[in-house]
Structure formats: structure tokens, C-alpha cells
Enzyme design. Structure first.
Site, PDB file in Angstrom:
ATOM      1  N   ILE A   1      93.389  18.424  24.248  1.00 44.25           N
ATOM      2  CA  ILE A   1      94.505  18.934  23.444  1.00 44.25           C
ATOM      3  C   ILE A   1      94.277  20.354  22.942  1.00 44.25           C
ATOM      4  O   ILE A   1      95.146  20.935  22.301  1.00 44.25           O
ATOM      5  CB  ILE A   1      94.787  18.011  22.238  1.00 44.25           C
ATOM      6  CG1 ILE A   1      93.538  17.830  21.375  1.00 44.25           C
ATOM      7  CG2 ILE A   1      95.325  16.677  22.699  1.00 44.25           C
ATOM      8  CD1 ILE A   1      93.783  17.012  20.116  1.00 44.25           C
ATOM      9  N   GLY A   2      93.094  20.931  23.209  1.00 47.42           N
ATOM     10  CA  GLY A   2      92.856  22.292  22.735  1.00 47.42           C
ATOM     11  C   GLY A   2      91.494  22.804  23.135  1.00 47.42           C
ATOM     12  O   GLY A   2      90.638  22.049  23.608  1.00 47.42           O
TER      13      GLY A   2
ATOM     14  N   LYS B   1      85.837  17.013  18.773  1.00 43.41           N
ATOM     15  CA  LYS B   1      85.488  18.399  19.091  1.00 43.41           C
ATOM     16  C   LYS B   1      84.113  18.387  19.750  1.00 43.41           C
ATOM     17  O   LYS B   1      83.127  17.944  19.146  1.00 43.41           O
ATOM     18  CB  LYS B   1      85.486  19.245  17.827  1.00 43.41           C
ATOM     19  CG  LYS B   1      85.173  20.706  18.070  1.00 43.41           C
ATOM     20  CD  LYS B   1      85.602  21.573  16.889  1.00 43.41           C
ATOM     21  CE  LYS B   1      87.098  21.744  16.845  1.00 43.41           C
ATOM     22  NZ  LYS B   1      87.553  22.797  15.926  1.00 43.41           N
TER      23      LYS B   1
ATOM     24  N   ASP C   1      86.143  30.822   7.618  1.00 41.69           N
ATOM     25  CA  ASP C   1      86.971  31.165   8.782  1.00 41.69           C
ATOM     26  C   ASP C   1      88.412  30.687   8.570  1.00 41.69           C
ATOM     27  O   ASP C   1      88.997  30.037   9.429  1.00 41.69           O
ATOM     28  CB  ASP C   1      86.380  30.533  10.046  1.00 41.69           C
ATOM     29  CG  ASP C   1      86.965  31.153  11.322  1.00 41.69           C
ATOM     30  OD1 ASP C   1      87.482  32.292  11.259  1.00 41.69           O
ATOM     31  OD2 ASP C   1      86.917  30.497  12.377  1.00 41.69           O
TER      32      ASP C   1
ATOM     33  N   GLY D   1      86.496  29.032  21.012  1.00 48.46           N
ATOM     34  CA  GLY D   1      85.351  29.792  21.487  1.00 48.46           C
ATOM     35  C   GLY D   1      84.096  28.957  21.596  1.00 48.46           C
ATOM     36  O   GLY D   1      83.267  29.166  22.477  1.00 48.46           O
ATOM     37  N   MET D   2      83.953  27.981  20.683  1.00 47.26           N
ATOM     38  CA  MET D   2      82.735  27.187  20.650  1.00 47.26           C
ATOM     39  C   MET D   2      82.891  25.806  21.253  1.00 47.26           C
ATOM     40  O   MET D   2      81.907  25.189  21.637  1.00 47.26           O
ATOM     41  CB  MET D   2      82.273  26.998  19.196  1.00 47.26           C
ATOM     42  CG  MET D   2      81.789  28.242  18.515  1.00 47.26           C
ATOM     43  SD  MET D   2      80.978  27.798  16.973  1.00 47.26           S
ATOM     44  CE  MET D   2      82.276  26.894  16.141  1.00 47.26           C
TER      45      MET D   2
END
Length: 673
Positions: free
Chosen positions: A18-19, A41, A135, A22-23
Site C-alpha cells: 500500500i505504500g 512497515k 519528521d 525512503g527506508m
């Protein structure tokens, strides 16, 4: 890349990707243990191979897992499998704030404030647990399909920055604070700065600083003044503009001190948008000089040593490289060094000035004459056999006792007295004044402060939150607050306070207030298909009231079960909201009617009477008419409410005047009623 259907830890089944960032890559998965969807993630391979980064990543993720707040994407689990490192998070159906801004262009000030308040509440909750996001950007803010705003990636940014991951991996530098741009000290005010940039983008549709490289943007954060947001949003209220400008001050000391202060102004702006109530410190009129602590000096020393060793390494490795050959996402090392050295020089000058002023104040730098005055004082004391009394006010009893003991004097407690000037436990007055000459072994009587005098507690119940806090602070009290739902007190107004109004308390004491969040918002359960009784019980348990039940026929829903409900399932409504149910009466029943005109028998004999039977085609009787005396023809015969039968047989037995009997039988058709 994980494939659909793959199981992680024997528990999470991957549904799809779904996404990506960068990491890491992000997947939707089904948690078979708890029966819910989650987001997973997964660290990319290049980071998974960095042991230091993985260790920090897991530590920070586990720390962030302790955060539980409606405006934070919760972290459920942290794990690894076959060298793959992942975190399991709450799955939120929705879009990022970045996408939302791109679709709408510019947000109204009310919508921007509403989103900012929800984001701020999530950040505040993290700050209260000493977790800084580092962030904050629209890409890390999700708006759910229900309109709830949630912040994600808490703890992950810290793991990245402390392992020198560059900014193209970390995300856009458009939202980084000046102290982040120069690798300086980062605290909660950095998140406040980033949220200010996010608010700027929401109301203008653009970021204040942009450029071809991350380095160029970082320099703008450090050096260039921001174009005020009203230049791009003409209808922007002054209160929100000044809130944004205060959040984005380059000097962190001129921003909001804590997120709670920012939230107060945002709420006030929502109520009084055109009121100019935000105070921004003018850097030219700011007279205070920063006082550097031992910790500050120690940090500056360490940074100076780091610069020295970085310079040695830089000269060996990059002797022939041009300054422009700095990788995107990192500040030019020479520029960063110059900024840091300039800061150290400025700090050293400031420290020198402060030390000199303090020393001068206490007489350390009174060049010439100091020794003479001391000698003169000692000579006077020696000749008179007396001691010059010192000032004890502001000292604690123990501190004063120690100081007097060195002079050969004693101390006596003369009692306590309230004071608005001296804190509890500090000496207010002494019976021998400073400068008086007193004999050795004399005893000095002192009065000790019992704290501020008691005053009447103000009544703030019913006031809006901001007015209540202002009134409390104006009276010299501190405040704490909590929130709860209320059916009787309007949203944002004070429900109760402690201590109660009219009671006595000391200045500086804390008055606790409870602020209404309005009626409790509850989700509407789905009761379609459930029995009427079960549906009523479930809605009642959810805090809703069933006020009306209507019935309808249904071919698909069994009789006695719910066909529909007046409020859609999943919607959040006030507790106690009325709801109407439509309950099935089962399939619709079809009724028929029979109507016929009967003529006399064919032989024209006079009819004495007749027996008539109406039956279905199987011979089962529908209706019977016995000994009907028919005086004239044609004779009308009717039957209604015939259930689900569309045809039948009419059987007539004629009794004639001559005593004979004649039978007549015919098939008949019924019509729908």
C-alpha cells in the site's frame, strides 16, 4: 518485496503493498490472531544490514509503541523474520494530508485549524512521554475516511537521524527546523516548527521554502525570511497567520514553549479568528541574553572536538573535491562547520560578558581598592570586637544558620509569616539589619515565609476554556485541566473546578478544571439482519435510543428481523441520539377476490333455492352459501380476501319448484385485490 498471501511470524497474512518510502515498504496484512487488518512497515534491505541502525530502529519503535492516543497511529508489534525487520501498526483507511492538500489546493482556515489541533494533540501526547517526532510533514499525517486525523512514524525519525541517514531517505527537508538543518539540539520546539510549516502549506497550498536541492532548502530555513502566508491566502485571519509565524521562528526560544500553548491559541483562533491576540517576540527588542549552563558549555566543547576531527578526515579524503560536490540531502560540511564555529565564538563572547558582569556585581573585578576595603573592614571588626551583619533574606533557615555560624553568630526561629515575595521556607526578615555591627555570639531572630497568602479562588465554571485559564492565571494561580464528555455543558466550557469557587488558596497553587467535550460521540452499530429485540439491546448498550419501529414486507429478510436503520453503521453520533428501525413483516401476502353474475337454470323452471360452494382446484372449500332464496336473476355473488389462490371451481345445486334438483359446475378465475 513481500508477495500476497505470505505469512509473517505465522500470524500476519500479507494482503498487498500500500505504500513505499525512503527506508521501508508498507503492506496491508490480516492479523489472524486478533482478526483485524494491520499495516506492516518493512525495512529495506540496505538498512536491515546496518546493525547499529536496526538496533536503534527497534529501540525507538518499541518506545513509540507505548504511545496510545486517538490522533496517533498506534504501533502494535516489532519483530524480525529471516533478516527482515518490521513493525506492525494500526491500519488506517484514508489518504495522507499531502494528497489531500494536492487535491484541494488550499484548505479553509477552519479546516486547517481542525487538522492542526488533532495533529497537535497527538504530538503533545508524545512530548509528554519525552518522545520527539522529528519528521512532522503532511506525508506522515493520515486523514481517515471518517475524518479522524492521525500522525504516524513516531520514533522512526529519531532512529534514522541518530544513525546519520541522509535527508532524501528521511523525507523532505521542506519541513525541517533550522536546528535540524544544522544538526543542532532538537527538542519539542522542532516539532512545533514543522507543524507550523505544515499549517503554512495547508492554507497556501505551497511550502515556504523550496529549491533544487535539499541543501539549498536547508540554507533557506537557516537564513531567509519567510513570505507571510497571507501573501498567497488573502482571506487568512490574522490570528492564524501569527500562529504560523510564531511556530516558524528561526530562534527556537521565540516559538511556542510547549505544544499545549500552541493548542490554546489554535482553539482561540477557531472562536475569534480576527482577534490579534498572538504575541511574537521582536528579535530587535528582545533584551534577554541566553545564560549558558555547564551542560551547554560541555556540549559546545564536544561539538568543537568533532569539528576538528571531521576537518582532519575531510582534508585527507576530500582534498581535491569542490564544495559543490556535496551529496543532496546533506549540508555542506564547510558551511556547517562555519555555522557551528560561529556559534561557539558567539557563545564564548556571551559567556565572557556574563561572567564579567556577575563578577563585577559581586565585586570580583573591582580592580584596585578591593583588598583595601577588606582590610579596612577586618580592622574595624577587630578594633570594635563586633561583626558586620549580613543579609539573610531569601536564604533557607539552614543556609542562614551555616552562614552565621562562620561569623560566630547564632540564629533563632521567630515564627512564620505569609509572603508573596519569598517562597515557602525562605527568610523574610531579620531583627538585626544588614550592615549593623553586632557582638560575636549574638543570636539573630528571623521570620520564615509560609508561602503566599491565601486569596479567594475565582469561579470559572461555565466559562470557555481560554477565558477560564486567563482568569485563573490573572489571579496568580497555576492550572491543570482534563476533558470529559457532558450532556449539559457546551463543548469547550468548564464543567467543574477544584478547589471550588469562593474557597481560599495560596497564589501559585494549582486550580484543576474539567472541560466539556460535548456529548460523547459513539459509533452506530450495524443491526441489520438481527432480530428486533437483539437490535434494540445492542443499540441501547451503545448509548443510542430506539424511538420508532415500522414494519415492511420483505422477501429476503425473515419476519421480525431488521431491514434497515435510520443512521448508517459506523457513523459517530452524540450519545443518546434517536434511531429508527424498519422491521420485516415477512414476504408480502397476495389476496384475491371472486366476483360472478349467476343466471337462472337453462330449463327456466322456477328456482325455489340454491346451495353454492366455492372451492379451489384441489376441491378444498373456500366459501359456502346454503339455501339461498333467489327471487330474481341475474344474481350477484362475491367473495374477498382469498389467500394466494388465483382460480377455483364454482358448484351450484339448484332446488326447483317442481321438486327436482339440477347441478351446475364451472371453473372460475379470481382477480387480485
Amino acid at each position: 518485496m513481500l508477495a500476497e498471501g505470505m505469512m509473517i511470524d505465522g500470524r500476519y497474512e500479507v494482503v498487498g503493498k500500500i505504500g513505499a518510502g525512503g527506508m521501508s515498504d508498507v503492506y496491508k496484512a490480516k492479523d489472524h490472531t486478533l482478526g483485524r487488518f494491520v499495516a506492516i512497515k518493512v525495512l529495506k534491505q540496505e538498512f536491515s544490514e546496518d546493525v547499529n541502525f536496526v538496533t536503534k530502529f527497534r529501540t525507538e519503535a518499541q518506545s513509540a509503541a507505548g504511545l496510545e492516543h486517538p490522533n496517533i497511529v498506534n504501533i502494535y508489534d516489532v519483530g524480525s523474520q529471516d533478516g527482515m525487520y518490521y513493525i506492525v501498526m494500526e491500519y488506517v483507511e484514508g489518504i495522507t494530508l499531502k494528497t489531500y492538500i494536492e487535491k484541494k489546493g488550499q484548505l479553509s482556515f477552519k479546516e486547517a485549524i481542525s487538522i492542526a489541533i488533532q495533529v497537535g494533540r497527538g504530538i503533545e501526547s508524545a512530548h509528554n512521554k519525552n518522545i520527539i517526532h522529528r519528521d512532522i510533514k503532511p506525508q506522515n499525517i493520515i486523514i481517515s475516511t471518517e475524518g479522524k486525523v492521525k500522525v504516524t512514524d513516531f520514533g522512526i525519525a529519531r532512529a534514522a537521524t541518530t544513525n546519520t541517514i541522509n535527508s532524501d531517505v528521511m523525507g523532505s527537508v521542506h519541513y525541517s527546523s533550522p536546528e535540524q538543518a544544522r544538526n543542532g539540539f532538537v527538542d519539542g520546539k522542532s516539532d512545533i516548527y514543522s507543524l507550523g510549516i505544515v499549517m503554512y502549506e495547508m492554507v497556501t497550498g505551497r511550502v515556504p521554502y523550496d529549491g533544487d536541492t535539499t541543501v539549498a532548502i536547508a540554507i533557506q530555513h537557516l537564513q531567509e525570511e519567510m513570505v507571510v502566508p497571507s501573501a498567497y491566502a488573502a482571506d487568512l485571519p490574522i490570528s492564524l497567520e501569527k500562529i504560523i509565524l510564531k511556530c516558524t521562528q528561526k530562534n527556537a526560544d521565540r516559538r511556542y514553549e510547549i505544544m499545549e500553548d500552541l493548542l490554546l491559541d489554535l482553539k482561540k483562533s477557531l472562536i475569534n479568528p480576527d482577534e490579534d491576540f498572538v504575541t511574537i517576540v521582536n528579535p530587535e527588542s528582545e533584551g534577554k541574553t541566553r545564560q549558558y549552563t555547564d551542560e551547554d558549555l560541555e556540549r559546545i566543547q564536544k561539538e568543537a572536538k568533532q569539528i576538528y576531527y571531521q576537518e582532519e578526515e575531510s582534508e585527507e579524503k576530500e582534498e581535491d573535491e569542490d564544495d559543490d560536490e556535496v551529496s543532496e540531502g546533506e549540508l555542506n560540511p564547510k558551511m556547517e562547520k562555519a555555522i557551528t564555529i560561529a556559534g561557539i565564538v558567539a557563545a564564548a563572547i556571551i559567556v565572557g560578558i556574563v561572567v564579567y558582569l556577575i563578577g563585577s556585581f559581586f565585586g570580583f573585578f573591582k580592580f584596585g581598592g578591593t583588598k583595601d576595603k577588606k582590610d579596612e573592614k577586618a580592622k574595624t571588626e577587630q578594633e570594635s570586637g563586633k561583626i558586620e551583619m549580613i543579609d539573610l533574606t531569601g536564604m533557607t533557615y539552614d543556609e542562614a544558620e551555616s552562614a552565621l555560624k562562620k561569623l560566630g553568630l547564632g540564629i533563632r526561629d521567630g515564627g512564620k509569616q505569609s509572603s508573596d515575595k519569598f517562597a515557602e521556607g525562605e527568610i523574610i526578615s531579620q531583627d538585626i539589619e544588614e550592615g549593623e555591627m553586632v557582638k560575636k555570639n549574638s543570636t539573630v531572630k528571623v521570620i520564615v515565609s509560609s508561602g503566599a497568602g491565601e486569596i479567594e479562588v475565582p469561579d470559572v465554571k461555565g466559562l470557555d476554556e481560554t477565558s477560564a485559564i486567563n482568569k485563573i492565571q490573572d489571579q496568580g494561580f497555576k492550572y491543570s485541566r482534563d476533558y470529559q464528555n457532558s450532556d449539559t455543558v457546551a463543548n469547550g466550557n468548564v464543567i467543574s473546578q477544584s478547589p471550588e469557587a469562593g474557597s481560599s488558596a495560596k497564589k501559585g497553587d494549582t486550580i484543576s478544571i474539567v472541560v466539556s467535550q460535548g456529548k460523547a460521540a459513539v459509533p452506530v452499530p450495524d443491526v441489520k439482519g438481527k432480530s428486533e429485540n437483539d437490535a434494540k439491546n445492542e443499540l441501547s448498550a451503545a448509548g443510542l435510543t430506539v424511538t420508532n419501529v415500522t414494519n415492511e414486507n420483505s422477501d429476503s429478510v425473515p419476519a421480525g428481523h431488521v431491514i434497515s436503520q435510520s443512521i448508517a453503521p459506523g457513523k459517530y453520533v452524540d450519545e443518546g441520539t434517536d434511531i429508527t428501525l424498519v422491521v420485516s413483516s415477512g414476504p408480502k401476502t397476495t389476496y384475491y377476490k371472486f366476483s360472478a353474475t349467476i343466471s337462472a337454470p337453462e330449463d327456466n323452471e322456477e328456482v325455489e333455492s340454491a346451495d353454492i360452494i366455492l372451492m379451489d382446484t384441489n376441491g378444498d372449500m373456500i366459501e359456502q352459501w346454503n339455501n339461498i332464496a333467489i327471487s330474481s336473476f341475474p344474481y350477484r355473488l362475491e367473495k374477498t380476501d382469498i389467500l394466494e389462490i388465483s382460480s377455483g371451481v364454482l358448484e351450484i345445486t339448484w332446488k326447483l319448484s317442481d321438486g327436482s334438483i339440477q347441478e351446475q359446475r364451472e371453473r372460475v378465475t379470481f382477480k387480485k385485490q
